[in-house]
Design a protein around this motif. Structure first.
Motif, short mmCIF file in Angstrom:
data_model
loop_
_atom_site.label_atom_id
_atom_site.label_comp_id
_atom_site.label_asym_id
_atom_site.label_seq_id
_atom_site.Cartn_x
_atom_site.Cartn_y
_atom_site.Cartn_z
N LYS A 1 1.11 -1.34 -0.14
CA LYS A 1 -0.17 -0.02 -0.15
C LYS A 1 0.70 1.12 -0.21
N GLN A 2 2.27 1.18 0.88
CA GLN A 2 2.80 1.98 0.27
C GLN A 2 3.10 2.57 -0.54
N TRP A 3 3.95 1.59 -1.12
CA TRP A 3 5.12 1.31 -2.91
C TRP A 3 3.08 2.12 -3.34
N LYS A 4 2.36 1.81 -3.65
CA LYS A 4 1.06 2.24 -4.17
C LYS A 4 1.05 4.07 -4.56
N ASP A 5 1.06 4.25 -2.81
CA ASP A 5 0.24 5.35 -2.72
C ASP A 5 1.89 6.25 -2.76
N GLN A 6 3.39 5.45 -2.46
CA GLN A 6 4.33 6.05 -3.31
C GLN A 6 4.08 6.55 -4.50
N ALA A 7 3.49 5.89 -5.40
CA ALA A 7 3.90 5.54 -6.92
C ALA A 7 2.63 6.49 -7.79
N GLU A 8 1.72 6.75 -6.40
CA GLU A 8 0.73 7.64 -7.11
C GLU A 8 0.43 9.08 -6.64
N ARG A 9 1.68 9.27 -5.54
CA ARG A 9 1.84 10.63 -5.08
C ARG A 9 3.34 10.54 -6.15
N PHE A 10 3.96 10.09 -7.17
CA PHE A 10 4.89 10.74 -7.73
C PHE A 10 4.14 10.83 -9.63
N ARG A 11 3.38 10.03 -10.00
CA ARG A 11 2.59 9.94 -10.16
C ARG A 11 1.65 11.76 -10.79
N LYS A 12 1.32 12.11 -10.03
CA LYS A 12 0.67 12.98 -9.26
C LYS A 12 1.66 14.58 -9.55
N GLU A 13 3.14 14.15 -8.84
CA GLU A 13 3.44 15.10 -9.09
C GLU A 13 4.58 15.62 -10.50
N HIS A 14 4.69 14.29 -11.17
CA HIS A 14 5.24 14.24 -12.74
C HIS A 14 3.73 15.44 -13.62
N VAL A 15 2.56 15.06 -13.59
CA VAL A 15 1.72 15.54 -13.81
C VAL A 15 1.36 17.04 -14.00
N GLU A 16 1.90 17.44 -12.91
CA GLU A 16 1.91 18.78 -12.07
C GLU A 16 2.50 19.41 -12.61
N LEU A 17 3.76 18.74 -13.03
CA LEU A 17 5.58 19.23 -13.14
C LEU A 17 4.92 19.14 -14.83
N LEU A 18 4.63 18.13 -15.08
CA LEU A 18 4.62 18.26 -16.51
C LEU A 18 3.48 19.64 -16.90
N ALA A 19 2.32 19.96 -16.04
CA ALA A 19 1.60 20.78 -16.13
C ALA A 19 2.09 22.51 -16.41
N ARG A 20 3.50 22.09 -15.26
CA ARG A 20 4.18 23.68 -15.06
C ARG A 20 4.57 24.03 -15.99
N LEU A 21 5.46 22.85 -17.13
CA LEU A 21 6.23 22.69 -17.82
C LEU A 21 5.71 23.56 -19.19
N GLU A 22 4.64 22.69 -19.31
CA GLU A 22 3.35 23.30 -20.64
C GLU A 22 2.86 25.01 -19.92
N LYS A 23 2.74 25.65 -19.17
CA LYS A 23 2.83 26.66 -19.14
C LYS A 23 4.00 27.74 -18.63
N LYS A 24 5.13 27.08 -18.59
CA LYS A 24 6.01 27.85 -18.74
C LYS A 24 6.17 28.37 -20.48
N GLU A 25 6.18 26.41 -20.90
CA GLU A 25 6.37 26.57 -23.14
C GLU A 25 5.22 27.82 -22.83
N ARG A 26 4.09 27.78 -22.27
CA ARG A 26 2.80 28.27 -23.01
C ARG A 26 3.15 29.86 -23.09
N GLU A 27 3.82 30.56 -21.63
CA GLU A 27 4.27 31.33 -21.04
C GLU A 27 5.82 32.16 -22.31
#
Length: 283
Positions: free
Chosen positions: A222-248
């Protein structure tokens, strides 16, 4: 007397417990030691025979409590003593004091002395001065306070919630459900690192250590799954921030291009006006 002596022989203590369990089945006792407590309380009318019998029984009870696993295992002594207390040994002991027999009194004193020492040690472990194990409300309040604000507290609440849903009838025909819960808790307390019970295990193939290991593995997954889910969310957030920076960046680049075009137009206009001004002067 013989059983008490066998308790002191290496390996004999558990044999005695097994023998008492066999006798429970043979005599159709509701619980182990029931006949023993009945004989301890029963009056024969003959002082000498009665004192001799009751002294032998108390000697055996002290031996079964304090020999074998009971020599250095507080949990075992408390567990077995609770069984005798549930059968009503304390009022019987108070009654036996009336015989005023020195030998019998020594066995009674020893029983109560070890009981007081064990209960003091239990209270010390729980940072208490005294714990009234006859008071269900005090024991519950203590457990609730100890587990409050810990990861175990939701599980305590879950246990209580499910206990409310346990089958219940006034005639007690479903007491086996509560007996099963009682025996499971006993095994959690008594089993050692090897999964062995110093008492006669009432549940076969119930290894607490293996179950705990399984739960630990489940928690790790469960901890590994939670950690993987946390990394996935962080990855999505980083992609969103990167796309925002690219648009800027694209917006800034476009603004820069527009500004350069404006500057070039102004430069061309100034050059044209300069040429016109020079021609006007030449004329």
């Amino acid at each position: 007397e013989i059983l008490g002596a066998v308790c002191l022989v290496p390996g004999g203590h558990k044999k005695v417990l097994q023998a008492m369990l066999h006798y429970q089945i043979f005599a159709a006792e509701r619980t182990r030691f029931q006949t023993l407590l009945h004989e301890l309380d029963r009056s024969t009318g003959k002082y000498r025979d009665e004192v001799h019998l009751k002294t032998a029984i108390m000697s055996f009870i002290n031996a079964v409590l304090n020999a074998g696993a009971g020599e250095d295992n507080l949990e075992f002594r408390l567990h077995l003593r609770y069984e005798f207390l549930m059968l009503g040994i304390q009022p019987v002991i108070d009654k036996l004091r009336s015989h005023e027999n020195a030998t019998l009194d020594r066995h009674l004193d020893f029983f109560e002395m070890v009981r007081n020492e064990d209960e003091s040690e239990l209270a010390k472990r729980l940072d208490m001065v005294h714990i009234d194990t006859r008071s269900t409300s005090q024991m519950f309040d203590l457990i609730r306070k100890k587990l409050s604000h810990t990861e175990a507290y939701p599980h305590l609440v879950s246990v209580l919630q499910h206990c409310l849903q346990m089958p219940w009838k006034r005639n007690g025909t479903n007491s086996q459900h509560w007996q099963l819960l009682d025996r499971i808790l006993q095994q959690i307390v008594l089993q050692d690192e090897k999964g062995e019970d110093p008492d006669v295990a009432p549940l076969e193939n119930f290894n607490v250590k293996n179950i705990i290991r399984m739960l630990v593995n489940e928690n790790e997954v469960k901890q590994w799954k939670d950690q993987a889910e946390r990394f996935r969310k962080e990855h999505v957030e980083l992609l969103a921030r990167l796309e925002k920076k690219e648009r800027e960046c694209e917006t800034k680049t476009q603004e820069k291009d527009d500004m350069m075009k404006t500057l070039n137009k102004m430069k061309d206009k100034l050059q044209k006006e300069s040429v016109e001004l020079r021609q006007a002067r030449d004329q």
